[in-house]
Design a protein around this motif. Structure first.
Motif, PDB file in Angstrom:
ATOM      1  N   THR A 150      41.866  31.305  17.951  1.00 13.13           N
ATOM      2  CA  THR A 150      42.872  31.998  18.309  1.00 13.13           C
ATOM      3  C   THR A 150      43.200  32.952  17.702  1.00 13.13           C
ATOM      4  OG1 THR A 150      42.754  30.425  19.849  1.00 13.13           O
ATOM      5  CG2 THR A 150      44.786  32.127  20.626  1.00 13.13           C
ATOM      6  N   LEU A 151      43.806  32.382  16.533  1.00 15.55           N
ATOM      7  CA  LEU A 151      44.163  33.583  15.063  1.00 15.55           C
ATOM      8  C   LEU A 151      43.631  35.215  15.292  1.00 15.55           C
ATOM      9  CD1 LEU A 151      46.457  31.186  13.261  1.00 15.55           C
ATOM     10  CD2 LEU A 151      47.070  32.532  14.681  1.00 15.55           C
ATOM     11  N   ALA A 152      41.459  34.206  15.293  1.00 17.10           N
ATOM     12  CA  ALA A 152      40.873  35.040  14.761  1.00 17.10           C
ATOM     13  C   ALA A 152      40.402  35.961  16.012  1.00 17.10           C
ATOM     14  CB  ALA A 152      39.706  34.653  14.381  1.00 17.10           C
ATOM     15  N   ALA A 153      40.843  35.538  17.240  1.00 17.55           N
ATOM     16  CA  ALA A 153      40.079  36.717  18.107  1.00 17.55           C
ATOM     17  C   ALA A 153      41.875  37.760  18.383  1.00 17.55           C
ATOM     18  CB  ALA A 153      40.350  35.350  19.675  1.00 17.55           C
ATOM     19  N   GLY A 154      43.687  37.222  18.291  1.00 15.69           N
ATOM     20  CA  GLY A 154      44.200  37.913  18.485  1.00 15.69           C
ATOM     21  C   GLY A 154      44.582  38.769  17.819  1.00 15.69           C
ATOM     22  N   ALA A 155      43.508  38.970  15.965  1.00 13.28           N
ATOM     23  CA  ALA A 155      43.739  40.066  14.910  1.00 13.28           C
ATOM     24  C   ALA A 155      42.871  41.337  15.415  1.00 13.28           C
ATOM     25  CB  ALA A 155      43.875  38.746  13.584  1.00 13.28           C
ATOM     26  N   ALA A 156      41.785  39.995  15.825  1.00 14.64           N
ATOM     27  CA  ALA A 156      40.634  41.312  16.350  1.00 14.64           C
ATOM     28  C   ALA A 156      41.191  42.323  17.517  1.00 14.64           C
ATOM     29  CB  ALA A 156      39.547  40.835  16.620  1.00 14.64           C
ATOM     30  N   MET A 157      41.906  41.911  18.566  1.00 14.08           N
ATOM     31  CA  MET A 157      42.790  42.645  19.725  1.00 14.08           C
ATOM     32  C   MET A 157      43.520  43.452  18.972  1.00 14.08           C
ATOM     33  SD  MET A 157      40.642  41.807  22.450  1.00 14.08           S
ATOM     34  CE  MET A 157      42.064  42.251  23.735  1.00 14.08           C
ATOM     35  N   LEU A 158      44.464  42.453  18.180  1.00 18.61           N
ATOM     36  CA  LEU A 158      45.182  43.112  17.425  1.00 18.61           C
ATOM     37  C   LEU A 158      45.330  45.169  16.849  1.00 18.61           C
ATOM     38  CD1 LEU A 158      48.476  43.488  17.712  1.00 18.61           C
ATOM     39  CD2 LEU A 158      48.612  42.464  15.955  1.00 18.61           C
ATOM     40  N   TRP A 159      44.140  44.722  16.043  1.00 22.33           N
ATOM     41  CA  TRP A 159      43.445  45.814  15.309  1.00 22.33           C
ATOM     42  C   TRP A 159      43.077  46.914  15.758  1.00 22.33           C
ATOM     43  CZ3 TRP A 159      38.113  46.811  14.686  1.00 22.33           C
ATOM     44  CH2 TRP A 159      37.696  47.449  14.063  1.00 22.33           C
ATOM     45  N   ARG A 160      42.626  46.264  16.822  1.00 22.91           N
ATOM     46  CA  ARG A 160      41.750  47.425  18.101  1.00 22.91           C
ATOM     47  C   ARG A 160      42.442  47.725  19.378  1.00 22.91           C
ATOM     48  NH1 ARG A 160      40.284  50.644  21.106  1.00 22.91           N
ATOM     49  NH2 ARG A 160      38.988  50.617  22.186  1.00 22.91           N
ATOM     50  N   TYR A 161      43.527  47.423  19.616  1.00 22.59           N
ATOM     51  CA  TYR A 161      44.779  48.230  20.671  1.00 22.59           C
ATOM     52  C   TYR A 161      45.993  48.162  19.659  1.00 22.59           C
ATOM     53  CZ  TYR A 161      40.762  46.812  23.937  1.00 22.59           C
ATOM     54  OH  TYR A 161      39.789  46.657  24.664  1.00 22.59           O
ATOM     55  N   ARG A 162      46.052  47.671  18.797  1.00 21.81           N
ATOM     56  CA  ARG A 162      47.936  47.660  18.411  1.00 21.81           C
ATOM     57  C   ARG A 162      48.559  47.571  19.825  1.00 21.81           C
ATOM     58  NH1 ARG A 162      47.419  47.645  12.962  1.00 21.81           N
ATOM     59  NH2 ARG A 162      49.694  49.232  12.809  1.00 21.81           N
ATOM     60  N   LEU A 163      48.670  46.749  19.981  1.00 26.10           N
ATOM     61  CA  LEU A 163      49.346  46.432  21.240  1.00 26.10           C
ATOM     62  C   LEU A 163      51.402  45.185  21.020  1.00 26.10           C
ATOM     63  CD1 LEU A 163      47.269  47.217  24.473  1.00 26.10           C
ATOM     64  CD2 LEU A 163      48.864  48.649  23.919  1.00 26.10           C
ATOM     65  N   PRO A 164      52.152  45.611  21.098  1.00 33.26           N
ATOM     66  CA  PRO A 164      53.097  45.135  20.885  1.00 33.26           C
ATOM     67  C   PRO A 164      52.346  43.288  21.329  1.00 33.26           C
ATOM     68  CG  PRO A 164      54.375  46.677  20.609  1.00 33.26           C
ATOM     69  CD  PRO A 164      53.063  47.194  21.107  1.00 33.26           C
ATOM     70  N   PHE A 165      52.561  43.710  23.023  1.00 31.90           N
ATOM     71  CA  PHE A 165      52.665  42.133  23.117  1.00 31.90           C
ATOM     72  C   PHE A 165      51.112  40.740  23.055  1.00 31.90           C
ATOM     73  CE2 PHE A 165      52.031  39.106  26.999  1.00 31.90           C
ATOM     74  CZ  PHE A 165      53.239  38.356  27.504  1.00 31.90           C
ATOM     75  N   LEU A 166      50.226  41.879  22.130  1.00 34.21           N
ATOM     76  CA  LEU A 166      48.925  40.598  21.313  1.00 34.21           C
ATOM     77  C   LEU A 166      49.972  40.263  20.931  1.00 34.21           C
ATOM     78  CD1 LEU A 166      46.472  42.956  21.274  1.00 34.21           C
ATOM     79  CD2 LEU A 166      46.115  41.106  22.359  1.00 34.21           C
TER      80      LEU A 166
END
Length: 347
Positions: A150-166
């Motif tokens: 989950t941490l890896a998925a969250g980091a990838a999504m945050l890198w892609r979208y840069r949205l704070p709620f992530l």
């Protein structure tokens, strides 16, 4: 600070801005505020709907879902994740709505543990005794792989979208991990309750330090560290408050730590520190009233005087806040000065 249209009108009347600038400035500020999380009715609907959807695939999943089997759960999670990604792209790029797109992106991350659990069950790598719905209610070292994924998925999504709620599912997962680490590192049989409290305390402190580092790095951007602060303080304060204290000195140190948290919260404009620090301080006062001075007639009077003294300090602070704040900020490093000034500006 809550900025209202009437304040702009008053500023124009005092000659601080031109009357013709009021409307355009108000439109600009309203557009910026629309993308900033707040207690607007629209934002409440966004978060309520998002949390219901996330809860449906996490906290509120029933045992009936186990009938789909491991691969069934895996492919359901993947299908939902693809739909969530498409919806995120549509909301962010087509409708230009960063808040709901951040919620749908977090929904995708929240599906990661379900997908990993399903794959483990499908491959025959999951031991009996735990089902997916217990991931959010039971402490168990076997959740670690799901948490890392989950941490890896969250980091990838945050890198892609840069949205704070992530950062929210990342912070929640770190909080879960702080509770599961003790049985993972030391084994269920030999793990004591005190050890788990220590792990929670130190892991929470590490998350708070991580949040502070993120705060410094992103001080000119959006509020990424909010959720890290929340769950870091929760883990730290929870572990600290549940520790057994065998002396009044230790209890007084506990009070001092809570007062320090209030000070940190005031400096960084992070209310979470002040809230938990205030709860801890109130708890210490309750201990004094019910244990140390339970038979004292003077204690309520002394406590009243202390309370009035604190109010008086608040009055003095309000009168001289600008001067005191400026002098204190001058002692800080430049990045921290910029962070504090920005947080005070937005709060």
């Amino acid at each position: 600070m809550n900025l209202k249209r009437s304040l702009l009108d008053e500023a124009a009347q005092r000659g601080l801005i031109a009357p013709g600038q009021v409307e355009s400035l108000w439109v600009f500020l309203s557009e910026r505020a629309a993308d900033t999380p707040s207690f607007r009715f629209t934002h409440i609907l966004y978060y309520l709907g998002g949390l219901i959807a996330i809860g449906a695939m996490t906290l509120f999943m029933t045992l009936g879902w186990e009938r789909f089997g491991g691969w069934g759960l895996f492919f359901i999670a993947i299908t939902y994740a693809v739909a969530g990604l498409l919806l995120t792209e549509f909301l962010l790029n087509c409708l230009k709505l960063p808040i709901p797109s951040g919620i749908t992106a977090a929904f995708v991350v929240a599906l990661a543990p379900l997908a990993i659990y399903g794959a483990q069950v499908g491959l025959g790598l999951w031991a009996e005794g735990r089902v997916y719905r217990e991931y959010h209610t039971h402490i168990d070292w076997r959740w670690i792989l799901m948490e890392l994924g989950t941490l890896a998925a969250g980091a990838a999504m945050l890198w892609r979208y840069r949205l704070p709620f992530l950062v929210m599912p990342i912070a929640v997962t770190l909080w879960y991990m702080s509770m599961d680490l003790a049985p993972f590192l030391f084994g269920n049989a030999d793990t004591t309750w005190n050890l788990r409290k220590l792990v929670s305390l130190w892991f929470g402190l590490l998350i708070v330090l991580l949040a502070f580092w993120v705060d410094i790095r992103t001080r000119h951007e959006k509020d990424y560290p909010f959720w890290l602060y929340l769950f870091g303080v929760l883990a730290f304060w929870g572990g600290l408050s549940m520790m057994d204290s065998d002396s009044e000195l230790n209890k007084f140190i506990y009070l001092c730590i809570n007062l320090l948290m209030i000070g940190v919260g005031a400096m960084l404009s992070r209310r979470v520190f002040a809230v938990f620090g205030g709860l801890g301080s109130a708890g210490y006062v309750g201990h004094l009233a019910h244990q140390v001075f339970k038979d004292s007639m003077l204690f309520p009077f002394v406590l009243t005087i202390i309370g009035l003294g604190v109010i008086y300090l608040g009055i003095l602070w309000q009168r001289h806040e600008q001067d005191i704040s400026s002098r204190l900020r001058a002692l800080l490093p430049v990045p921290l000065q910029e962070l504090v000034e920005r947080r005070h500006y937005y709060h």
